[in-house]
Design an enzyme around this catalytic site. Sequence first.
Site, PDB file in Angstrom:
ATOM      1  N   HIS A  67       3.257  -5.667  -8.029  1.00  0.00           N
ATOM      2  CA  HIS A  67       4.331  -5.077  -7.232  1.00  0.00           C
ATOM      3  C   HIS A  67       4.700  -3.727  -7.840  1.00  0.00           C
ATOM      4  O   HIS A  67       4.770  -2.729  -7.149  1.00  0.00           O
ATOM      5  CB  HIS A  67       5.547  -6.009  -7.170  1.00  0.00           C
ATOM      6  N   GLU A 120       6.192   3.078  -4.718  1.00  0.00           N
ATOM      7  CA  GLU A 120       6.319   2.671  -6.129  1.00  0.00           C
ATOM      8  C   GLU A 120       6.273   3.887  -7.054  1.00  0.00           C
ATOM      9  O   GLU A 120       7.018   3.962  -8.034  1.00  0.00           O
ATOM     10  CB  GLU A 120       5.215   1.668  -6.495  1.00  0.00           C
ATOM     11  N   HIS A 124       9.734   4.432  -8.839  1.00  0.00           N
ATOM     12  CA  HIS A 124       9.684   3.937 -10.231  1.00  0.00           C
ATOM     13  C   HIS A 124       8.788   4.786 -11.139  1.00  0.00           C
ATOM     14  O   HIS A 124       9.123   5.023 -12.296  1.00  0.00           O
ATOM     15  CB  HIS A 124       9.162   2.500 -10.255  1.00  0.00           C
TER      16      HIS A 124
HETATM   17  P1  AMP Z   1      10.890  -2.033  -4.790  1.00  0.00           P
HETATM   18  O1  AMP Z   1      11.739  -1.002  -4.053  1.00  0.00           O
HETATM   19  O2  AMP Z   1       9.951  -1.417  -5.789  1.00  0.00           O
HETATM   20  O3  AMP Z   1      11.675  -3.191  -5.314  1.00  0.00           O
HETATM   21  O4  AMP Z   1       9.903  -2.616  -3.691  1.00  0.00           O
HETATM   22  C1  AMP Z   1      10.399  -3.212  -2.572  1.00  0.00           C
HETATM   23  C2  AMP Z   1       9.632  -2.731  -1.391  1.00  0.00           C
HETATM   24  O5  AMP Z   1       8.261  -2.972  -1.550  1.00  0.00           O
HETATM   25  C3  AMP Z   1      10.075  -3.443  -0.145  1.00  0.00           C
HETATM   26  O6  AMP Z   1      10.210  -2.508   0.883  1.00  0.00           O
HETATM   27  C4  AMP Z   1       8.927  -4.397   0.118  1.00  0.00           C
HETATM   28  O7  AMP Z   1       8.838  -4.669   1.459  1.00  0.00           O
HETATM   29  C5  AMP Z   1       7.759  -3.622  -0.394  1.00  0.00           C
HETATM   30  N1  AMP Z   1       6.633  -4.434  -0.837  1.00  0.00           N
HETATM   31  C6  AMP Z   1       6.652  -5.397  -1.760  1.00  0.00           C
HETATM   32  N2  AMP Z   1       5.429  -5.916  -1.939  1.00  0.00           N
HETATM   33  C7  AMP Z   1       4.613  -5.247  -1.093  1.00  0.00           C
HETATM   34  C8  AMP Z   1       3.212  -5.303  -0.821  1.00  0.00           C
HETATM   35  N3  AMP Z   1       2.398  -6.131  -1.473  1.00  0.00           N
HETATM   36  N4  AMP Z   1       2.726  -4.476   0.127  1.00  0.00           N
HETATM   37  C9  AMP Z   1       3.536  -3.593   0.747  1.00  0.00           C
HETATM   38  N5  AMP Z   1       4.844  -3.474   0.519  1.00  0.00           N
HETATM   39  C10 AMP Z   1       5.376  -4.297  -0.386  1.00  0.00           C
END
Ligand code: AMP
Length: 251
Positions: A67, A120, A124
């Site tokens: 992730h 990401e 991050h």
């Molecule tokens: P974060 O902001 O880094 O916590 O990531 C959350 C976001 O990542 C959310 O919008 C999720 O829908 C998306 N997300 C999480 N896992 C995946 C994945 N495997 N593929 C695409 N989007 C993802």
Amino acid sequence: MNHRLTFMLLLATFLIVVTSYHVKRDDKSWDYMVFTQTWPKASCIKFNHSRGRSCTLNPKINQWTIHGIWPNNAAKDGPFYCQPSWKFDEKAILDIEASLDLHWPNIIDKTPHLNFWKHEWEKHGTCAASLDTLNSEHKYFQHGIQFNTKWNLLNILGAADIKPSMNQTYKADDIKTTIEKTTNSRVNVGCIYISDFDYQLLVQVEICLDKQFNTIDCDDMRDKLMFNPSKGTYIFPCHGDSDVRYVPFSE
Ligand code: AMP
């Protein structure tokens, strides 16, 4: 004289408050990183149960996926979006893109292929980049692949006979301690509830790392940060002594 003193004191207080507010707001420092892995089958089920989203897994995906690598502070989540001008550039990762498609895939249907990496990196990665070892897109994503290979959860759990199955369930505490024996640190294990399933589903593992990439204990606070009921089908710390379903790809 008294009035002047009072005025000066008030002014000084005002300046201190305003300055500390700005220092806090601009503070992009962080203490440690959270390397978060996903069990893509459960994640896909989660997206298929989320309004307006659906998911398809590339049949070549046969392992836990990434992730993100998230810089974090002990007391609060984040920082995020540390360099708004550093936009994601696919050219920087072309040589590892095929590997990222398996280790760090975007599994949400009808979204641009690069969307997840862009998100990401910008949210991050640009904060992780304060470390020389992570100060480029290539280094950030390459480290993700390295970590995912080093902590191959399918193998780590499999060695303890914790394997994806619809016939067998596992205790969340056993899953957690099995991983912790390998990392030598406290980890967080995340689950979801989905109406079609009778048990909590294993979906996420967080391994915490210091700035030299040594594993460290994830603190209790992370549990609370992970638990965010406002996010629809939310991920919560798996209930320790309850059964967990580790859904197989074939399901
Ligand atoms: P974060 O902001 O880094 O916590 O990531 C959350 C976001 O990542 C959310 O919008 C999720 O829908 C998306 N997300 C999480 N896992 C995946 C994945 N495997 N593929 C695409 N989007 C993802």
